[in-house]
Design a protein around this motif. Structure first.
Motif, PDB file in Angstrom:
ATOM      1  N   UNK A  11       0.860  -1.127  -0.033  1.00 33.99           N
ATOM      2  CA  UNK A  11      -0.004  -0.048   0.000  1.00 33.99           C
ATOM      3  C   UNK A  11       0.843   1.137   0.034  1.00 33.99           C
ATOM      4  N   UNK A  12       0.203   2.229  -0.364  1.00 34.32           N
ATOM      5  CA  UNK A  12       1.126   3.721  -0.492  1.00 34.32           C
ATOM      6  C   UNK A  12       1.585   4.305   0.621  1.00 34.32           C
ATOM      7  N   UNK A  13       0.907   3.732   1.732  1.00 38.57           N
ATOM      8  CA  UNK A  13       1.447   4.427   3.298  1.00 38.57           C
ATOM      9  C   UNK A  13       2.438   3.287   3.681  1.00 38.57           C
ATOM     10  N   UNK A  14       2.586   2.309   2.908  1.00 38.14           N
ATOM     11  CA  UNK A  14       3.801   1.244   3.355  1.00 38.14           C
ATOM     12  C   UNK A  14       3.639   0.348   4.327  1.00 38.14           C
ATOM     13  N   UNK A  15       2.388   0.295   4.833  1.00 35.44           N
ATOM     14  CA  UNK A  15       1.854  -0.923   5.950  1.00 35.44           C
ATOM     15  C   UNK A  15       0.492  -1.497   5.443  1.00 35.44           C
ATOM     16  N   UNK A  16       0.348  -2.736   5.765  1.00 33.93           N
ATOM     17  CA  UNK A  16      -0.735  -3.458   5.738  1.00 33.93           C
ATOM     18  C   UNK A  16      -1.690  -3.140   7.044  1.00 33.93           C
ATOM     19  N   UNK A  61      -5.054  -5.008   9.059  1.00 35.95           N
ATOM     20  CA  UNK A  61      -5.849  -6.365   9.151  1.00 35.95           C
ATOM     21  C   UNK A  61      -7.018  -6.467   8.181  1.00 35.95           C
ATOM     22  N   UNK A  62      -7.099  -7.235   7.521  1.00 32.11           N
ATOM     23  CA  UNK A  62      -8.168  -7.275   6.554  1.00 32.11           C
ATOM     24  C   UNK A  62      -7.664  -6.962   5.062  1.00 32.11           C
ATOM     25  N   UNK A  63      -6.580  -6.641   4.781  1.00 27.72           N
ATOM     26  CA  UNK A  63      -5.808  -6.310   3.586  1.00 27.72           C
ATOM     27  C   UNK A  63      -5.496  -7.511   3.179  1.00 27.72           C
ATOM     28  N   UNK A  64      -5.195  -7.974   1.902  1.00 32.36           N
ATOM     29  CA  UNK A  64      -4.551  -8.882   1.262  1.00 32.36           C
ATOM     30  C   UNK A  64      -3.016  -8.938   0.623  1.00 32.36           C
ATOM     31  N   UNK A  65      -2.245  -9.702   1.205  1.00 28.88           N
ATOM     32  CA  UNK A  65      -0.997  -9.448   0.239  1.00 28.88           C
ATOM     33  C   UNK A  65      -0.704 -10.546  -0.413  1.00 28.88           C
ATOM     34  N   UNK A  66      -0.439 -10.580  -1.566  1.00 26.29           N
ATOM     35  CA  UNK A  66      -0.124 -11.809  -2.411  1.00 26.29           C
ATOM     36  C   UNK A  66       1.093 -11.560  -3.177  1.00 26.29           C
ATOM     37  N   UNK A  67       1.623 -12.648  -3.586  1.00 27.26           N
ATOM     38  CA  UNK A  67       3.011 -12.612  -4.617  1.00 27.26           C
ATOM     39  C   UNK A  67       2.833 -14.023  -5.261  1.00 27.26           C
ATOM     40  N   UNK A  68       3.671 -13.946  -6.533  1.00 32.25           N
ATOM     41  CA  UNK A  68       3.334 -15.206  -7.428  1.00 32.25           C
ATOM     42  C   UNK A  68       4.799 -15.249  -7.617  1.00 32.25           C
ATOM     43  N   UNK A  69       5.057 -16.783  -7.847  1.00 27.31           N
ATOM     44  CA  UNK A  69       6.248 -17.176  -7.886  1.00 27.31           C
ATOM     45  C   UNK A  69       6.277 -18.459  -9.123  1.00 27.31           C
ATOM     46  N   UNK A  70       7.465 -18.652  -9.814  1.00 26.81           N
ATOM     47  CA  UNK A  70       7.699 -19.428 -10.804  1.00 26.81           C
ATOM     48  C   UNK A  70       7.745 -21.098 -10.111  1.00 26.81           C
ATOM     49  N   UNK A  71       6.801 -21.708 -10.321  1.00 24.60           N
ATOM     50  CA  UNK A  71       6.752 -22.977  -9.477  1.00 24.60           C
ATOM     51  C   UNK A  71       6.413 -24.093 -10.182  1.00 24.60           C
ATOM     52  N   UNK A  72       6.789 -25.458  -9.667  1.00 26.21           N
ATOM     53  CA  UNK A  72       6.619 -26.657 -10.313  1.00 26.21           C
ATOM     54  C   UNK A  72       5.325 -26.950  -9.910  1.00 26.21           C
ATOM     55  N   UNK A  73       4.579 -28.045 -10.735  1.00 23.20           N
ATOM     56  CA  UNK A  73       3.344 -28.421 -10.300  1.00 23.20           C
ATOM     57  C   UNK A  73       3.259 -29.113  -8.993  1.00 23.20           C
ATOM     58  N   UNK A  74       2.727 -28.750  -8.048  1.00 22.16           N
ATOM     59  CA  UNK A  74       2.794 -29.251  -6.727  1.00 22.16           C
ATOM     60  C   UNK A  74       2.482 -31.002  -6.641  1.00 22.16           C
ATOM     61  N   UNK A  75       1.685 -31.630  -7.801  1.00 22.74           N
ATOM     62  CA  UNK A  75       1.515 -32.858  -7.595  1.00 22.74           C
ATOM     63  C   UNK A  75       2.996 -33.630  -7.919  1.00 22.74           C
ATOM     64  N   UNK A  76       3.963 -32.881  -8.123  1.00 21.67           N
ATOM     65  CA  UNK A  76       5.349 -33.497  -8.246  1.00 21.67           C
ATOM     66  C   UNK A  76       5.814 -34.053  -6.841  1.00 21.67           C
TER      67      UNK A  76
END
Length: 617
Positions: A545-550, A552-567
């Motif tokens: 967020x612009x103010x630098x902090x989250x 309670x109730x906000x959502x933080x998400x990040x996406x990573x290159x990943x293998x299939x979890x079925x491995x």
């Protein structure tokens, strides 16, 4: 649900470890009825179509985990006590009330509700340490708080209840447990922000079972308390307690058909957190958890007396049932009616069917006959159900539905557990039989409970009267209109042998179809990340967020290159974790297996060559 093949293979593994100590007679494997679990672990064809056949990975994970659970329990045997308590909870309604009204008025008058609202709880107490070590509760409500659109693995409302209960117990008995917040006053917020900015992504690192297990929050918190929320007589009940409404206008659905303008797909049940299905899951799970806590705290009646069990296999496709002393009828080979294809208000079906249908359009009749045209005997036997899928007479490439079913009774003192998908009528018949044959050993205080979805899955058991309307539950009552009467007759025989202390013949063993299973699910893909990247590299960092902090109730998400979890299923571990920095050490506080606040979502990218994992907190 339980799987006959899972039961067979678990028993084989137990026999190799313990000999004849644990057998089909005294082991009951019961499902909690989540509709958000992995599929492909049942041996009959009709139940593995939607998972593209048998999934060996899922099957092995379930069998191995059940075996190891029993091994752990065996190695932890010790003297103790069991206390029983019961109460009333309201975490469901009847999703087929029009069918229930067809039952005799004098029978309905004996009950305050058109669903069974009783919860029965057992409290387990360690005799040596004088501490509680677990609780089992039986209460009937479907695991359909999560909708049919959900793609995430979930224990649904009973999984939620178990998590809340175990966390409650741990927090009340372990004051030194890890805090899940890192409270900060405003004076050091800026310091924390600068510290957070200084922490860089680590990039991909190898992660095996031991690594993953080390991050499991509750695996390492010292608590071995087990809070199990078992399924009971779940047939026509739904956790979507606000009722069923038309999604195109908000009006209540048709009472008899559960459809809107003749379309079953427009009629959907609403949970108490509507339209948020996750909130509904938490609320319904929370209601069960709160009632269980009340019963747990107030449980003072100790179970005493015998431990006993009875078990028999029956060919349910051809049981002669004696009605009214001289009228003999029969059960039928398994079959599903059009109302089955219509689905329920928890998850409507497809192809234009409605609950209550007894007609099949010409196109569907031709398709049915292409698979297997029902015999004249089957057509007559199943009436008033019209046979849409003749599963009991379909044996290519292997059996589509079970014929040999187990029925089982377990006894802990005054408590009798029936392993069967039955209901109140069956429960009362068993109790009456025990009292009349037990020479005073059983009385009106004897408690009989249903453990549905146990040992083998055989769908539903509607009453003879409910069978007439052919709603979903009746259309899914496999063995014809006298299915319940057959269960009552055979359970009364089982109850009589228990009351008299007699043995009973084992009956015909069910088939082991493991080697016949078809598996069409493709192997996982995505063996490497895109050129120039590594597994674990971020595709999309957290947007702060612009103010630098989250807050309670906000959502933080990040996406990573990943293998299939079925491995790697990371059994007993976790795919995602939130950790709090305490001094110089990161302490796990949330993981995606157990916490409603954390989600692990995998998907392929647009090219279908690579895949990514998004973690949401």
């Amino acid at each position: 649900m339980a799987s006959q093949l899972v039961t067979i293979k678990v028993l084989e593994k137990l026999k190799s470890r313990f000999g004849d100590l644990y057998t089909e007679e005294n082991v009951a494997i019961s499902g909690i009825d989540t509709h958000a679990g992995p599929g492909g672990y049942l041996q009959y064809l009709v139940y593995s179509i939607t998972s593209l056949g048998f999934v060996h990975q899922s099957f092995d994970a379930i069998v191995n985990a059940i075996e190891l659970s029993i091994v752990q329990a065996h190695n932890n045997l010790k003297p103790g006590s069991i206390f029983i308590n019961k109460g009333v909870e309201n975490a469901r309604i009847n999703r087929s009330p029009s069918a229930y009204l067809l039952n005799p008025a004098e029978e309905r008058a004996r009950y305050p509700n058109n669903v069974d609202t009783q919860m029965t709880l057992l409290k387990f107490f360690d005799g040596a340490s004088k501490k509680s070590i677990g609780a089992f509760s039986w209460y009937a409500t479907h695991g359909t708080s999560m909708s049919r659109n959900n793609k995430l693995i979930s224990g649904d409302n009973k999984g939620a209840a178990a998590r809340f209960f175990e966390d409650w117990f741990t927090s009340n008995t372990n004051s030194s447990s890890t805090p899940v917040t890192n409270s900060s006053n405003r004076s050091n917020i800026s310091t924390l922000v600068e510290k957070a900015k200084a922490i860089k992504a680590t990039g991909g690192k190898p992660c095996g079972n031991l690594t993953s297990q080390g991050f499991k929050v509750r695996k390492n918190n010292g608590s071995l308390f087990v809070g199990a929320f078992c399924q009971s007589n779940v047939g026509d009940v739904t956790p979507n307690v606000l009722g069923a409404f038309c999604i195109d206008g908000g009006k209540p659905c048709d009472f008899n058909r559960s459809s809107c303008h003749g379309n079953d797909q427009l009629c959907m049940g609403r949970g108490p957190g509507y339209p948020d299905e996750i909130l509904s899951t938490q609320i319904i799970g929370g209601r069960q958890y709160q009632k269980a806590v009340d019963l747990f705290i107030s449980a003072t009646e100790e179970l005493t007396g015998k431990i006993d069990y009875r078990h028999v296999y029956l060919n349910f496709t051809d049981i002669e049932v004696e009605l009214d002393g001289n009228n003999v009828v029969k059960t039928c080979p398994a079959a599903l009616g059009p109302g089955f294809a219509a689905g329920t208000t928890d998850g409507p079906g497809a192809f234009g069917f409605q609950q209550g249908d007894t007609k099949i359009y010409k196109l569907w009749r031709k398709l049915r006959d292409l698979l297997k045209e029902p015999t004249h005997y089957q057509v007559q036997c199943q009436k008033p159900k019209t046979v849409l899928l003749d599963t009991g007479e379909m044996f290519v490439p292997y059996a589509s539905a079970p014929a040999i079913l187990p029925i089982q009774m377990l006894r802990l003192g005054k408590l009798i557990i029936l392993s069967v998908p039955g209901g109140r009528r069956l429960r009362e018949a068993v109790k009456e039989t025990l009292i009349s044959n037990g020479n005073g050993e059983f009385n009106n205080n004897t408690e009989v409970i249903i453990a549905g979805l146990t040992n083998t899955y055989s769908q539903y058991v509607a009453t003879f009267e409910e069978f007439e309307q052919q709603r979903y539950e009746a259309a899914s009552t496999l063995y014809g209109p006298h299915t319940l009467s057959a269960y009552i007759q055979e359970f009364k025989k089982l109850a009589e042998t228990m009351a008299k202390g007699e043995k009973i013949m084992k009956g015909p063993s069910p088939p082991d179809l493991f080697k016949a299973q078809l598996s069409l699910l493709p192997d996982p893909f995505g063996d490497s990340p895109p050129p120039g990247t590594n597994f674990g590299d971020m595709k999309q960092d957290i947007i702060v967020p612009k103010n630098g902090t989250f807050t309670k109730g906000d959502k933080a998400s990040a996406t990573f290159w990943s293998a299939n979890p079925r491995y790697d299923l990371l059994t007993e571990g976790t795919f995602a974790v939130v950790a709090v920095l305490q001094g110089q050490h990161w302490t796990p506080v949330y993981d995606d297996d157990d916490d409603f606040s954390l989600f692990f979502k995998w998907k392929a990218d647009d090219s279908y060559l690579y895949s990514m994992a998004t973690i949401e907190w």
